[in-house]
Design an enzyme around this catalytic site. Structure first.
Site, mmCIF file in Angstrom:
data_model
loop_
_atom_site.group_PDB
_atom_site.id
_atom_site.type_symbol
_atom_site.label_atom_id
_atom_site.label_comp_id
_atom_site.label_asym_id
_atom_site.label_seq_id
_atom_site.Cartn_x
_atom_site.Cartn_y
_atom_site.Cartn_z
ATOM 1 N N THR A 187 0.838 -1.206 0.000
ATOM 2 C CA THR A 187 0.000 0.000 0.000
ATOM 3 C C THR A 187 0.873 1.256 0.000
ATOM 4 O O THR A 187 0.599 2.226 -0.711
ATOM 5 C CB THR A 187 -0.944 -0.009 1.219
ATOM 6 O OG1 THR A 187 -1.727 -1.193 1.156
ATOM 7 C CG2 THR A 187 -1.858 1.192 1.238
ATOM 8 N N LYS A 226 -17.474 3.213 6.373
ATOM 9 C CA LYS A 226 -17.126 3.120 7.793
ATOM 10 C C LYS A 226 -17.452 4.449 8.473
ATOM 11 O O LYS A 226 -16.996 5.503 8.022
ATOM 12 C CB LYS A 226 -15.624 2.803 7.927
ATOM 13 C CG LYS A 226 -15.121 2.846 9.361
ATOM 14 C CD LYS A 226 -13.636 2.537 9.463
ATOM 15 C CE LYS A 226 -13.119 2.811 10.867
ATOM 16 N NZ LYS A 226 -11.653 2.744 10.966
ATOM 17 N N LEU A 279 5.122 0.764 6.887
ATOM 18 C CA LEU A 279 5.663 -0.009 8.001
ATOM 19 C C LEU A 279 7.172 0.173 8.143
ATOM 20 O O LEU A 279 7.716 -0.021 9.220
ATOM 21 C CB LEU A 279 5.297 -1.481 7.820
ATOM 22 C CG LEU A 279 3.771 -1.736 7.815
ATOM 23 C CD1 LEU A 279 3.451 -3.164 7.407
ATOM 24 C CD2 LEU A 279 3.145 -1.421 9.170
ATOM 25 N N THR A 300 -4.799 4.044 11.653
ATOM 26 C CA THR A 300 -4.109 5.281 11.279
ATOM 27 C C THR A 300 -2.919 5.083 10.331
ATOM 28 O O THR A 300 -2.347 6.071 9.862
ATOM 29 C CB THR A 300 -3.608 5.993 12.556
ATOM 30 O OG1 THR A 300 -3.019 5.015 13.422
ATOM 31 C CG2 THR A 300 -4.734 6.677 13.278
ATOM 32 N N ILE A 338 -2.468 3.795 7.157
ATOM 33 C CA ILE A 338 -2.569 4.241 5.760
ATOM 34 C C ILE A 338 -2.623 5.776 5.738
ATOM 35 O O ILE A 338 -2.034 6.426 4.882
ATOM 36 C CB ILE A 338 -3.798 3.617 5.054
ATOM 37 C CG1 ILE A 338 -3.674 2.097 5.040
ATOM 38 C CG2 ILE A 338 -3.936 4.148 3.624
ATOM 39 C CD1 ILE A 338 -4.897 1.366 4.472
HETATM 40 C C1 LIG Z 1 -1.951 -6.571 12.103
HETATM 41 C C2 LIG Z 1 -2.006 -5.317 11.306
HETATM 42 C C3 LIG Z 1 -3.236 -4.715 11.051
HETATM 43 C C4 LIG Z 1 -3.289 -3.516 10.328
HETATM 44 N N1 LIG Z 1 -4.482 -2.896 10.136
HETATM 45 C C5 LIG Z 1 -4.516 -1.675 9.552
HETATM 46 C C6 LIG Z 1 -5.730 -0.981 9.357
HETATM 47 O O1 LIG Z 1 -6.809 -1.478 9.651
HETATM 48 N N2 LIG Z 1 -5.681 0.248 8.789
HETATM 49 C C7 LIG Z 1 -4.502 0.831 8.411
HETATM 50 O O2 LIG Z 1 -4.516 1.971 7.961
HETATM 51 N N3 LIG Z 1 -3.354 0.159 8.521
HETATM 52 C C8 LIG Z 1 -3.322 -1.056 9.078
HETATM 53 N N4 LIG Z 1 -2.146 -1.721 9.188
HETATM 54 C C9 LIG Z 1 -0.945 -1.167 8.567
HETATM 55 C C10 LIG Z 1 -0.992 -1.429 7.072
HETATM 56 O O3 LIG Z 1 -1.096 -2.811 6.835
HETATM 57 C C11 LIG Z 1 0.255 -0.888 6.402
HETATM 58 O O4 LIG Z 1 0.488 0.434 6.798
HETATM 59 C C12 LIG Z 1 0.096 -0.899 4.905
HETATM 60 O O5 LIG Z 1 -0.331 -2.146 4.446
HETATM 61 C C13 LIG Z 1 1.394 -0.541 4.235
HETATM 62 O O6 LIG Z 1 2.311 -1.594 4.300
HETATM 63 P P1 LIG Z 1 3.681 -1.400 3.545
HETATM 64 O O7 LIG Z 1 3.401 -1.078 2.120
HETATM 65 O O8 LIG Z 1 4.505 -0.451 4.321
HETATM 66 O O9 LIG Z 1 4.373 -2.839 3.675
HETATM 67 P P2 LIG Z 1 4.099 -4.231 2.915
HETATM 68 O O10 LIG Z 1 2.690 -4.429 2.585
HETATM 69 O O11 LIG Z 1 4.775 -5.268 3.754
HETATM 70 O O12 LIG Z 1 4.897 -4.076 1.553
HETATM 71 C C14 LIG Z 1 6.284 -4.227 1.482
HETATM 72 C C15 LIG Z 1 6.694 -4.309 0.036
HETATM 73 O O13 LIG Z 1 8.116 -4.346 -0.039
HETATM 74 C C16 LIG Z 1 8.493 -5.394 -0.893
HETATM 75 N N5 LIG Z 1 9.827 -5.862 -0.489
HETATM 76 C C17 LIG Z 1 10.280 -6.116 0.761
HETATM 77 N N6 LIG Z 1 11.568 -6.534 0.697
HETATM 78 C C18 LIG Z 1 11.916 -6.510 -0.612
HETATM 79 C C19 LIG Z 1 13.100 -6.839 -1.332
HETATM 80 N N7 LIG Z 1 14.194 -7.295 -0.717
HETATM 81 N N8 LIG Z 1 13.080 -6.708 -2.661
HETATM 82 C C20 LIG Z 1 11.992 -6.265 -3.328
HETATM 83 N N9 LIG Z 1 10.839 -5.945 -2.707
HETATM 84 C C21 LIG Z 1 10.810 -6.073 -1.360
HETATM 85 C C22 LIG Z 1 7.415 -6.451 -0.725
HETATM 86 O O14 LIG Z 1 7.407 -7.363 -1.786
HETATM 87 C C23 LIG Z 1 6.181 -5.553 -0.687
HETATM 88 O O15 LIG Z 1 5.808 -5.228 -2.003
HETATM 89 C C24 LIG Z 1 -2.078 -2.938 9.854
HETATM 90 C C25 LIG Z 1 -0.856 -3.583 10.063
HETATM 91 C C26 LIG Z 1 -0.801 -4.754 10.786
HETATM 92 C C27 LIG Z 1 0.519 -5.423 11.003
#
Ligand SMILES: Cc1cc2nc3c(=O)[nH]c(=O)nc-3n(C[C@H](O)[C@H](O)[C@H](O)COP(=O)(O)OP(=O)(O)OC[C@H]3O[C@@H](n4cnc5c(N)ncnc54)[C@H](O)[C@@H]3O)c2cc1C
Length: 496
Positions: free
Chosen positions: A13, A76, A325, A336, A338
């Site tokens: 995301t 929501k 994250l 919060t 996103i």
């Molecule tokens: C239990 C839980 C519940 C949640 N609920 C909510 C909610 O209800 N509302 C909300 O706003 N947020 C929520 N969140 C937070 C939300 O999930 C994240 O903020 C959001 O999904 C963004 O994630 P991200 O893109 O940072 O990480 P990720 O989705 O983990 O994406 C990481 C990306 O990096 C790539 N990557 C990693 N390492 C490499 C590498 N070496 N080479 C190439 N690519 C790589 C992966 O393939 C992936 O594409 C929740 C989180 C958790 C843990």
């Protein structure tokens, strides 16, 4: 030095939101590449949002109906907190306003006066969004003032954003980053080496690699401020289930002996998860409890996720900004994360170092990021700390744990004089603080005496007319499901 080549590492995301916004808002100015690995995948959760998402979507000119249909989204109006004050208790933190404030004090002071004068009602009786949520009703139109957010399918949302970003010229590279190369002179990132042998060079990098934090931490060793002493949950187990009833327009956050469980209803399925503290509950216990408590057939195997609450000491370090994250995690209770990705992107676009990285830009970005996330942290800690529960070791810990001074001050202020405030740049409004403080059982000792300038008869009249206005408005709304059918029904096969 010209900053033109932006490389986004990670396509969850965070990565795709950054790609979508930068490509649309700075089209032709920046050359954007995103690297993601299907093999690693995304975190797969993050399905409950808050109202500012609508503003961000508007900025990107995302069509609401198309987004909702694609992402199986529902509406929501808030979060139903169940068992947080004590087992069996429930309150809703809604996105609405409580009654009508005056310039001297908020509405809840008048409501408190009413209670003292024997006018019995709940604060929520004066809030449209809260009453609509309770009645499972919803409608929106360009004229409507109802404040709302969405529940959405996280995996589909990333795909939706990918299509949008690629349509705006973002170049996607599939592959695993196996090495991050730094410049010898200043330690800035120079290029990312993929396991295919390909090297991707850039001027500016956005770390969206999730909990791995490949650039900001594994490479730059930026450091992490740990908040687990006041946000002790460190694990979650998530599972999706078939829908067994029509979706309600709110997220459920159901407290249990060592944390809480979420229930997020989408059009085609329900997202469920247990958030827990591993000191008081094992992964196996949490998984088995979750599977016992969910309704409907499970659609995937339960998945355990581990996290550490806190924030990266610098969200921007050298030529890297971390989003999502990779930048830290408060915990999902108030949905919060996103939102923080979106404000991080907005801030980055506003302060983008087109002419090179100036320390003053970096400092401003980091100061604003820290101030924003610390206030959100305080609001979430409030839910755990202000509880009457002492039935398990987890809740006894939460009740007696040390909390940030800033939150202690807020609680003291509300307890003594019913004052709540929204600080500058703060996400949560007075209405949110008030609903949660009262919902968690904090009873103010005094309220503002401007309320005493009103006679009892006037007070009765004002309170009842506000209450009636809310119930009449709710009565006119259609059922949430009925509105979804009409406005944004997704084209899935039943049960898919
Ligand atoms: C239990 C839980 C519940 C949640 N609920 C909510 C909610 O209800 N509302 C909300 O706003 N947020 C929520 N969140 C937070 C939300 O999930 C994240 O903020 C959001 O999904 C963004 O994630 P991200 O893109 O940072 O990480 P990720 O989705 O983990 O994406 C990481 C990306 O990096 C790539 N990557 C990693 N390492 C490499 C590498 N070496 N080479 C190439 N690519 C790589 C992966 O393939 C992936 O594409 C929740 C989180 C958790 C843990």
């Amino acid at each position: 030095m010209k900053m033109q080549r932006v490389v986004i590492a990670g396509g969850g995301t965070a990565g795709w939101l950054a790609a979508a916004a930068l490509s649309q808002q700075l089209k032709g100015v920046l050359d954007i590449t995103l690297i993601e690995s299907d093999e690693i995948g995304t975190v797969g959760v993050g399905e409950s949002s808050i109202p500012p998402m609508r503003v961000f979507h508007k900025l990107l000119r995302i069509d609401e109906q198309e987004f909702m249909r694609s992402c199986e989204a529902t509406f929501k109006l808030g979060i139903s907190f169940e068992g947080w004050r004590k087992p069996g208790d429930r309150y809703i933190h809604s996105f609405g306003m409580n009654g009508k404030p005056t310039w001297l004090c908020e509405f809840h002071h008048f409501w408190l006066r009413g209670l003292e004068r024997g006018i019995k009602s709940e604060l929520g009786d004066y809030c449209l969004e809260l009453q609509a949520a309770k009645a499972h009703k919803f409608a929106t139109s360009p004229q409507s003032e109802i404040n709302f957010a969405y529940h959405l399918d996280a995996t589909v949302y990333a795909k939706f954003l990918r299509k949008f970003a690629e349509g705006h010229g973002v170049n996607r590279i599939e592959g695993k980053i196996k090495q991050v190369k730094q410049k010898s002179e200043d330690g800035c990132i120079e290029s990312l080496l993929l396991d295919s042998g390909r090297s991707v060079a850039g001027d500016f990098f956005i770390d969206c690699t999730g909990f791995r934090a490949l650039l900001i931490e594994q490479t730059l060793q930026t450091g992490y401020e740990d908040w687990s002493h006041c946000l002790p949950c460190d694990s979650a187990v998530a599972v999706q289930t078939e829908s067994v009833s029509t979706p309600v327009p709110y997220t459920r956050a159901i407290a249990h002996e060592a944390g809480w469980r979420w229930r997020i209803p989408l059009q085609h399925r329900v997202g469920n998860g247990m958030v827990f503290c591993s000191r008081y509950m094992s992964d196996e216990e949490a998984t088995s409890k979750l599977l016992q408590e969910v309704e409907g057939k499970t659609l995937i195997q339960p998945r355990v996720l581990k996290f550490r609450t806190g924030r990266r000491r610098k969200a921007w370090n050298k030529n890297v900004v971390a989003l999502g994250l990779a930048s830290g995690f408060v915990e999902p209770l108030e949905s919060t994360s996103i939102h923080l990705i979106m404000t991080g992107i907005t801030r980055l676009m506003q302060l983008f170092p087109f002419g090179g990285i100036d320390p003053s830009l970096v400092e401003l970005y980091n100061q604003q990021t820290q101030a924003e996330v610390e206030k959100i942290r305080d609001f979430i800690v409030l839910h755990y700390h202000a509880t009457q529960r002492d039935d398990t070791p987890f809740w006894r810990y939460c009740k007696t744990m040390s909390i940030p001074e800033t939150l202690a001050h807020r609680i003291a202020l509300f307890k003594s004089a019913a004052h709540a405030f929204q600080a500058e740049g703060e996400l949560f409004r007075v209405d949110s603080w008030t609903q949660v403080m009262l919902g968690q059982g904090i009873v103010p000792e005094h309220y503002h005496q401007v309320t005493a300038t009103m006679s009892d008869a006037e007070l009765i009249q004002v309170l009842s007319s506000l209450r009636n206005a809310v119930s009449q408005a709710v009565a006119k709304l259609p059922a949430h499901q009925e509105f979804i059918e009409r406005y944004c029904k997704a084209g899935h096969a039943a049960g898919a």
